[in-house]
Structures are given as C-alpha cells and as structure tokens.
Design an enzyme around this catalytic site. Structure first.
Site, mmCIF file in Angstrom:
data_model
loop_
_atom_site.group_PDB
_atom_site.id
_atom_site.type_symbol
_atom_site.label_atom_id
_atom_site.label_comp_id
_atom_site.label_asym_id
_atom_site.label_seq_id
_atom_site.Cartn_x
_atom_site.Cartn_y
_atom_site.Cartn_z
ATOM 1 C CB CYS A 106 -0.780 0.064 1.094
ATOM 2 S SG CYS A 106 -2.090 1.491 1.267
ATOM 3 C CE LYS A 146 -1.907 -5.871 -5.489
ATOM 4 N NZ LYS A 146 -1.121 -4.782 -5.500
ATOM 5 C CG ASN A 206 -1.270 -5.291 -9.439
ATOM 6 O OD1 ASN A 206 -0.940 -4.524 -8.257
ATOM 7 N ND2 ASN A 206 -2.492 -5.048 -10.023
ATOM 8 N N GLY A 207 -0.290 -3.882 -12.154
ATOM 9 C CA GLY A 207 0.344 -2.494 -12.500
ATOM 10 C C GLY A 207 -0.223 -2.100 -13.745
ATOM 11 N N GLY A 230 -6.494 -3.821 -11.317
ATOM 12 C CA GLY A 230 -6.890 -3.163 -10.266
ATOM 13 C C GLY A 230 -8.014 -1.921 -10.830
#
Length: 339
Positions: A106, A146, A206-207, A230
């Site tokens: 995060c 993650k 991811n991204g 996401g």
C-alpha cells in the site's frame, strides 16, 4: 514446507486473472457487480487493519461470509504487530476464505508511515519474522503476499523475494512500481519477470493492466502465472472476459455504451445507497466514473463535466447524454491517454 494448493481457476487451461484488492472499492457489492459482468478467478478483500485493539471489520467480513459469486475470496491483512497478525489470520481461517494475503505494497503515506503496507519493504528482517509466524499459523490453506518492487528503490527486492521462498508463500502478486512511485510512471515488468524466475510460487503481474492486449503483452513479457487487475476493472468490468477472449485468440466482444449506462445504474443500487446522503452518493459514483470516463470520451469533456456535477440528477443526466446519444458507440478497448 510444500506449497499449499491454490483454488482452481475458472478455466484451467488459461492463466489466472485476479481482481486486485482496493480499499473502499472491492467490497461485497462491487464483487457482486463484477461477477455479473464476468468473474475473475480470484477476489481479494479490502485490507483488514491489524493492531493490538483490532477486531475483524464486519463490512469487510461480509465480502467473505455473504459472497455468492461462486469465486474464491482471499482475505487481505495490513499490519506489523506479529502477535496480532497471527491472531487475525487464525480468526480469518475460521471463515470460508481461499487464503490469507499480507499487504506489503500500500503506497498511501498515512499507511506506510506506520511501517505497514509498503512500509514493510524497508525492513526485510521484520518481513522475515512476520512471514515465518504467519506460515506456521496458516498451514492448511494458501498464504499469499502482495508487494511492490521496493520503497524508494529496489534495494530490498531480491532479499524479500528470497524470503517469499524461505517461508513457502503460495502466491505472490507483484506491482511493478515502488511505493514512492504510487501509481505514476512506467511499470517495470522486467522486474516482475525477475520475480517469476526467482520464486518458487506462482506470480501475478500487477500494474497498469488496462486492456486485454496489455494483459497478453505482460504475460508474454513476464512469464507470470496470471495478471491482477485493479483500477481499470472499475472502468471496464467486462475486462476479465475480454482478457479470456484474447487468450483464446477470439475477437473481443464490443461493449455498447448503453451497457455502460446500465453498469452505472447497477453501481448505484448498492444496499447502502438508500441511507447515504446525496453528497456521499455522488462522491461514491464519481469514484467509478473517473475510470469509466477514460474509455468513453477521447477529449476528456465527459470527465471534466462529471467532476463538476453538483447533484445526483445532474450527474445521471450527463451520463444519459453522453452514453445514450449514439447507440452505435462502444466502450474503447484501451483507455484514452493524455486526459
């Protein structure tokens, strides 16, 4: 300790597709909405905050206990107190979860300044202790992580990847930016590929996976076991189906803008809507429209006018004018850049 078996994917011959955990977004209602348009293989909850006085958040827990999507749900935790992480993981294992996920990525300053989320990447020694204790506490189902590439740089990246192996993590999701990058700048898919080569468990890339084409390119470039999508799933809930179509070398089914308008109506029907003040409802809807607009309007006029809307009627009338004026128009397969 051998890796624990992951839940089966929707289509065993295709790479995994997961909806990324997003705070204040991936609640029970949003999971239900996404499932209506085409489920991912895996859902992840918003994070359960963990500290010495924490208890399981009931609204987040509902995404597990009341989930009728038929898809596995991983419960994500954020924290740094080892006894409390262990306690919370054990409590979560009393519910029908697919596994326990630790947030180590995060990028919100209010989070990482507490040495949790992305802040953990500054302390590999602490990560070592946390993963060791959690692995003992979560032995009969997957323990997943993650993470990002690092905090300000990638100095701890390989050391933490080695800890992923040491503690037999079952699934690793890697966002290819640092914590300080937040959501800006290029995603370093080459370093996700490094993670794929270095760790023993499956890796989700991811991204900035904003289209089916991008998903295929990322899978090819990284060799990852799957992708985690996401923010762009907020704007295009059909994306999971589109990725599967692309993986099967099928043409991607266009989405008429009238269906996008129906999606907005579905979002509005959240069970909390009736008790929310109008201003809160508008803010809730704009959170989604920020992403929807990027695949609807090339010049950004819808985005600007949407953001300036003051009332619910004004906002929904604007959606009608933009999305229902030409029934031949479809949602862009790739979001427009430069808005």
């Amino acid at each position: 300790m051998p890796l624990v078996s992951l839940p089966a994917s929707l289509q065993k011959d295709l790479p995994l597709i997961a909806l990324a955990p997003m705070q204040d977004v991936t609640n029970l209602w949003f999971m239900k909405v996404i499932a209506h348009y085409g489920s991912p293989d895996y859902f992840f909850t918003e994070y359960f905050r963990v500290n010495d006085t924490s208890r399981l958040n009931r609204s987040i827990l509902a995404a597990i206990t009341e989930n009728d999507t038929g898809r596995p749900v991983f419960a994500q935790m954020i924290g740094e107190s080892i006894p409390d992480l262990v306690r919370t993981a054990q409590e979560l294992c009393g519910y029908n979860i697919a596994g326990v996920d630790l947030n180590m990525g995060c990028p919100a300053p209010r989070i990482y300044r507490k040495n949790v989320g992305g802040g953990l990447l500054l302390s590999p020694e602490k990560v070592d202790r946390i993963l060791g204790e959690l692995r003992q506490a979560v032995s009969d189902r997957p323990l997943t992580v993650k993470m990002r590439l690092g905090f300000e740089n990638t100095d701890t990246f390989y050391e933490i990847l080695d800890l992923i192996n040491r503690h037999s993590i079952d699934l690793l999701s890697v966002h290819g930016r640092t914590v300080k990058d937040m959501y800006h700048g290029a995603v370093k898919y080459d370093l996700i590929a490094e993670a794929v080569r270095r760790v023993d468990c499956p890796v989700l890339a991811n991204g900035n996976i904003h289209s089916a084409t991008t998903a295929l390119e990322v899978l090819s470039q990284t060799g990852a076991a799957g992708v985690m999508v996401g923010r762009w799933a907020i704007g295009n809930p059909w994306l999971f189906n589109q990725i599967r179509q692309a993986l099967r070398c099928e043409p991607i089914t266009p989405v008429p803008l009238v269906e996008v308008r129906n999606y907005i109506d579905r979002l509005c029907q959240t069970p909390a809507a009736a008790t929310m003040p109008e201003r809160a409802r508008i803010g809730y809807l704009k959170r989604f429209l920020n992403y929807i607009a990027l695949s609807v309007d090339t010049d950004g006029d819808f985005l600007r006018r949407m953001r300036h809307s003051q009332t619910e009627v004004e906002l929904l009338n604007l959606c009608d004018r933009v999305l229902l004026s030409d029934l031949t128009k479809t949602l862009a397969l790739t979001p427009y850049s430069g808005i």
